[in-house]
Design a protein around this motif. Sequence first.
Motif, PDB file in Angstrom:
ATOM      1  N   THR A   2       0.846  -1.203   0.000  1.00 49.22           N
ATOM      2  CA  THR A   2       0.000   0.000   0.000  1.00 49.22           C
ATOM      3  C   THR A   2       0.882   1.253   0.000  1.00 49.22           C
ATOM      4  O   THR A   2       2.067   1.196   0.355  1.00 49.22           O
ATOM      5  N   ILE A   3       0.290   2.371  -0.377  1.00 48.05           N
ATOM      6  CA  ILE A   3       1.042   3.629  -0.380  1.00 48.05           C
ATOM      7  C   ILE A   3       1.468   3.968   1.059  1.00 48.05           C
ATOM      8  O   ILE A   3       2.548   4.494   1.294  1.00 48.05           O
ATOM      9  N   ARG A   4       0.641   3.584   2.019  1.00 50.96           N
ATOM     10  CA  ARG A   4       0.985   3.827   3.423  1.00 50.96           C
ATOM     11  C   ARG A   4       2.271   3.080   3.808  1.00 50.96           C
ATOM     12  O   ARG A   4       3.140   3.626   4.496  1.00 50.96           O
ATOM     13  N   GLU A   5       2.390   1.843   3.317  1.00 51.56           N
ATOM     14  CA  GLU A   5       3.603   1.058   3.610  1.00 51.56           C
ATOM     15  C   GLU A   5       4.823   1.667   2.918  1.00 51.56           C
ATOM     16  O   GLU A   5       5.930   1.690   3.480  1.00 51.56           O
ATOM     17  N   ILE A   6       4.620   2.183   1.701  1.00 46.58           N
ATOM     18  CA  ILE A   6       5.718   2.835   0.965  1.00 46.58           C
ATOM     19  C   ILE A   6       6.179   4.071   1.725  1.00 46.58           C
ATOM     20  O   ILE A   6       7.371   4.341   1.875  1.00 46.58           O
ATOM     21  N   MET A   7       5.200   4.789   2.231  1.00 40.53           N
ATOM     22  CA  MET A   7       5.482   6.008   3.013  1.00 40.53           C
ATOM     23  C   MET A   7       6.391   5.684   4.191  1.00 40.53           C
ATOM     24  O   MET A   7       7.370   6.378   4.467  1.00 40.53           O
ATOM     25  N   LYS A   8       6.081   4.587   4.869  1.00 42.71           N
ATOM     26  CA  LYS A   8       6.842   4.181   6.050  1.00 42.71           C
ATOM     27  C   LYS A   8       8.254   3.752   5.638  1.00 42.71           C
ATOM     28  O   LYS A   8       9.251   4.160   6.240  1.00 42.71           O
ATOM     29  N   LEU A   9       8.324   2.954   4.583  1.00 43.43           N
ATOM     30  CA  LEU A   9       9.602   2.436   4.100  1.00 43.43           C
ATOM     31  C   LEU A   9      10.548   3.551   3.668  1.00 43.43           C
ATOM     32  O   LEU A   9      11.762   3.451   3.800  1.00 43.43           O
ATOM     33  N   LEU A  10       9.987   4.632   3.137  1.00 48.77           N
ATOM     34  CA  LEU A  10      10.811   5.734   2.615  1.00 48.77           C
ATOM     35  C   LEU A  10      10.892   6.911   3.597  1.00 48.77           C
ATOM     36  O   LEU A  10      11.417   7.963   3.244  1.00 48.77           O
ATOM     37  N   ASP A  11      10.363   6.730   4.796  1.00 50.03           N
ATOM     38  CA  ASP A  11      10.328   7.820   5.785  1.00 50.03           C
ATOM     39  C   ASP A  11       9.720   9.076   5.144  1.00 50.03           C
ATOM     40  O   ASP A  11      10.243  10.188   5.305  1.00 50.03           O
ATOM     41  N   ALA A  12       8.647   8.871   4.402  1.00 45.49           N
ATOM     42  CA  ALA A  12       8.078   9.971   3.601  1.00 45.49           C
ATOM     43  C   ALA A  12       6.909  10.652   4.310  1.00 45.49           C
ATOM     44  O   ALA A  12       6.295  10.076   5.211  1.00 45.49           O
ATOM     45  N   GLN A  13       6.647  11.862   3.849  1.00 46.95           N
ATOM     46  CA  GLN A  13       5.466  12.596   4.318  1.00 46.95           C
ATOM     47  C   GLN A  13       4.467  12.664   3.177  1.00 46.95           C
ATOM     48  O   GLN A  13       4.863  12.729   2.010  1.00 46.95           O
TER      49      GLN A  13
END
Lengths: 114, 139
Positions: A2-13
Amino acid sequence: MTIREIMKLLDAQVLCCEDALDSEVVDAFSCDMMSDVLAFATNESLLITGLLNPQVVRTAMMLDMRCIVFVCGKIPTPEIISLARENGIVLLVTDHYMFTASGRLYATGMLRGE
Amino acid sequence: MDVFRLHFDIDGGSFASAGNASVEVKKTLRQLGVSNAVIRRCSIAMYEGEINMVIHADGGTADVEVYPDRIVMVLEDHGPGIPDVELAMKEGYSTATEQIHNMGFGAGMGLPNMKRSSDDLKIETKVGVGTKITMVVRL
């Protein structure tokens, strides 16, 4: 993934379209040249780029991409963010370089749309 | 037989707004129930053409016709024309400025992308007069 998991993996906002964070993304394309994205992307749903202008969002729209990750901590202008919001494209920003961001996703088994 | 027609005036003054016509074409094709694969090819061809008109020709016009068996896109400008069409069709060849490169275009992929995305591509051009590009995507 999910995009949420990608966000976490990349330390993204997340910058817009938070309601779509649970959408699934299975493949990605990393590039700064939008012509190359148009020429060589196949079915990727995630665009990783360091380029900041409205054409990044329009390129994603043309290819039905669901999410754009801006690397190197580059924050897009309000104009870019509102164009993405109007068209339901999630924008993320990460401090990681394109190489690192792409590598982290590739290491999870994410495909290149093939 | 009904033909669905769209006409756009492409504003050459603003790189930021380039692509608006392509977005409209894409939305319309979706409403008409055209398949995703065909919409994708039309979108890429039209968008590259629109960007080219803004970069090289200070804008122009775009006419899109949807027939039962094909989509025809005609892009016409009064720009500088293309002196050597064969050279312009080569991947990587570009006359765009550094400023355009910095915006993610001008990699010499525009015309090759348009050819790749359409079933037929016809270029009529005259130096100092303008360029007319006709692209056909079959349904």
